[in-house]
Design an enzyme around this catalytic site. Structure first.
Site, PDB file in Angstrom:
ATOM      1  N   SER A  54       0.822  -1.205   0.000  1.00  0.00           N
ATOM      2  CA  SER A  54       0.000   0.000   0.000  1.00  0.00           C
ATOM      3  C   SER A  54       0.859   1.260   0.000  1.00  0.00           C
ATOM      4  CB  SER A  54      -0.931   0.004   1.217  1.00  0.00           C
ATOM      5  OG  SER A  54      -1.905  -1.001   1.103  1.00  0.00           O
ATOM      6  N   PHE A  73      -2.749  10.609  -1.102  1.00  0.00           N
ATOM      7  CA  PHE A  73      -3.786  10.850  -2.111  1.00  0.00           C
ATOM      8  C   PHE A  73      -5.111  10.999  -1.391  1.00  0.00           C
ATOM      9  CE2 PHE A  73      -6.873   9.316  -5.301  1.00  0.00           C
ATOM     10  CZ  PHE A  73      -6.434   9.927  -6.461  1.00  0.00           C
ATOM     11  N   ALA A  78      -3.824   2.255  -9.686  1.00  0.00           N
ATOM     12  CA  ALA A  78      -3.544   1.615  -8.400  1.00  0.00           C
ATOM     13  C   ALA A  78      -4.240   0.263  -8.279  1.00  0.00           C
ATOM     14  CB  ALA A  78      -3.980   2.541  -7.268  1.00  0.00           C
ATOM     15  N   GLU A  89     -10.285   1.283  -2.672  1.00  0.00           N
ATOM     16  CA  GLU A  89     -10.132   1.504  -4.116  1.00  0.00           C
ATOM     17  C   GLU A  89     -11.203   0.765  -4.913  1.00  0.00           C
ATOM     18  OE1 GLU A  89      -6.104   1.373  -5.521  1.00  0.00           O
ATOM     19  OE2 GLU A  89      -5.336   2.039  -3.591  1.00  0.00           O
TER      20      GLU A  89
END
Length: 389
Positions: free
Chosen positions: A96, A134, A247, A368
């Site tokens: 991560s 982010f 990602a 995500e």
């Protein structure tokens, strides 16, 4: 040619010598640097020395690995995927760190930033001297980022940014935060120096997953930014969603690393643990479990390879990334759970990696893009009908 239990499909034959060298370099680093300590870090709920770890990863070329220029390695998508697999075989928190740094923060600046922004941030981030985060998810806004409440308004030539972001990997140690906010022009991204007045990033404690990872809240209280803080290359949700696709691709590979570590732990245990006078690996039910785990593990790796080749060819679609993320994380969790049954009570001990990987993957399953969101992405692609609204 003999059967290789660790590579039953001969998938290594799909890899070039350079691919294998990169994979083995990352595997050796993780074995030397992370595995001896990770159980203790996980139990303590911290990742000590994260800045040193970031610099070491930078020296390996693992940060912004598939990006071109600015000190980045310029590796292929497959090579980046192999690195993610090896890092997550150590721990999801380490993968991560790399994913957020390279595929989210660095990718956003590389893809949508100005040349000045790229020169300012990317070389230091590629070297691991600067850490990025982010900011998209908010305390009350997860799967519907269009409803975000963080807002940036113009004030003369400046921007004033106000809002909160939640569950932000690397947030408390970052030098730059890529923050997405509503504006009068639509959703925009901002490269926010974390030493800006009004910016804070309190660390989130009391996690039972991704414990060896820095997770934070971002608080922006009238953070004043110059005009050149905005990422000029994109307006709207396609900006953050494009980063998330990059990602998520890494997760397709990474989940198989956690699954592999759990499978190999169960396989080794089954060959040495004795019950009723022989190793439990000699019983039919245990062999059935091992066979089923091997099937899903190597099918998942093969799927990751296929998506990597498509990304390298420029033909990979977001729906295909959803396909991979949905399948591989879901199957990885099942592999971990099955491995735990083979280890019995020992499976819950941190002396073995299985429960740690299983709890980490519970987070990977929903970050995500939750299971439901990826199912709906695929459902829309299959039917042509939008079930999101």
């Amino acid at each position: 040619m003999s059967f290789v239990p660790t590579d039953p499909l001969g998938l290594d034959e799909l890899l070039s010598p350079e691919d294998l060298a990169i994979r083995d370099t990352v595997r050796t680093w993780a074995a030397d640097r992370i595995l001896p300590h990770i159980a203790d870090w996980y139990e303590r709920g911290e990742l000590p020395g994260i800045r040193e770890i970031a610099r070491e990863l930078g020296a390996l070329g693992a940060l912004g690995m598939s990006l071109q220029g600015y000190g980045c390695a310029g590796a292929t998508a497959v090579q980046y995927g192999l690195a993610c697999l090896e890092l997550e075989a150590a721990d999801s928190g380490i993968r991560s760190l790399v994913s957020v740094q390279g595929s989210l923060a660095m990718y956003a600046i590389w893809k949508y930033g100005s040349e000045e922004q790229k020169q300012r941030w990317l070389p230091g981030m590629a070297a691991g001297e600067l850490i990025g985060c982010f900011g998209l998810t908010e305390p009350d806004i997860g799967s519907d980022p269009a409803a975000m409440r963080t807002y940036a308004k113009r004030d003369g030539s400046d921007w004033v940014l106000t809002g909160r972001k939640m569950w932000i990997t690397n947030g408390s140690v970052a030098s730059v935060a890529v923050v997405w906010a509503q504006t009068d022009e639509g959703i925009r991204g901002f490269a926010v120096p974390t030493d800006s007045a009004g910016f804070s990033a309190p660390e989130i404690k009391h996690k039972w997953s991704l414990r060896a990872s820095v997770t934070s809240e971002l608080v922006m209280d009238d953070v004043r930014l110059p005009a050149d803080a905005v990422l000029p290359g994109v307006t709207g949700l396609k900006g953050p969603l494009g980063c998330l696709s990059h990602a998520r691709y890494g997760i397709v590979w990474g989940a198989m690393g956690a699954a592999r570590a759990s499978f190999e732990s169960a396989l080794d245990y089954a060959k040495t643990r004795e019950q009723f006078g022989k190793p439990i690996g000699g019983f039919q039910l245990t062999q059935a479990k091992l066979a089923d785990m091997a099937l899903e593990l190597h099918k998942g790796i093969l799927l990751a390879h296929h998506l990597g080749r498509r990304m390298d060819a420029g033909t990979l679609r977001p729906e295909q990334i959803s396909f991979g993320k949905l399948n591989n994380v879901r199957e990885a969790i099942e592999i971990c759970r099955t491995a735990r049954t083979i280890l019995g009570a020992n499976g819950i001990s941190l002396e073995y990696p299985v429960m740690r990987h299983a709890t980490n993957l519970e987070s990977v399953l929903t970050y995500e893009g939750t299971v439901e969101m990826h199912q709906l992405v695929l459902g829309k692609a299959l039917t042509g009908l939008d079930a999101f609204r």
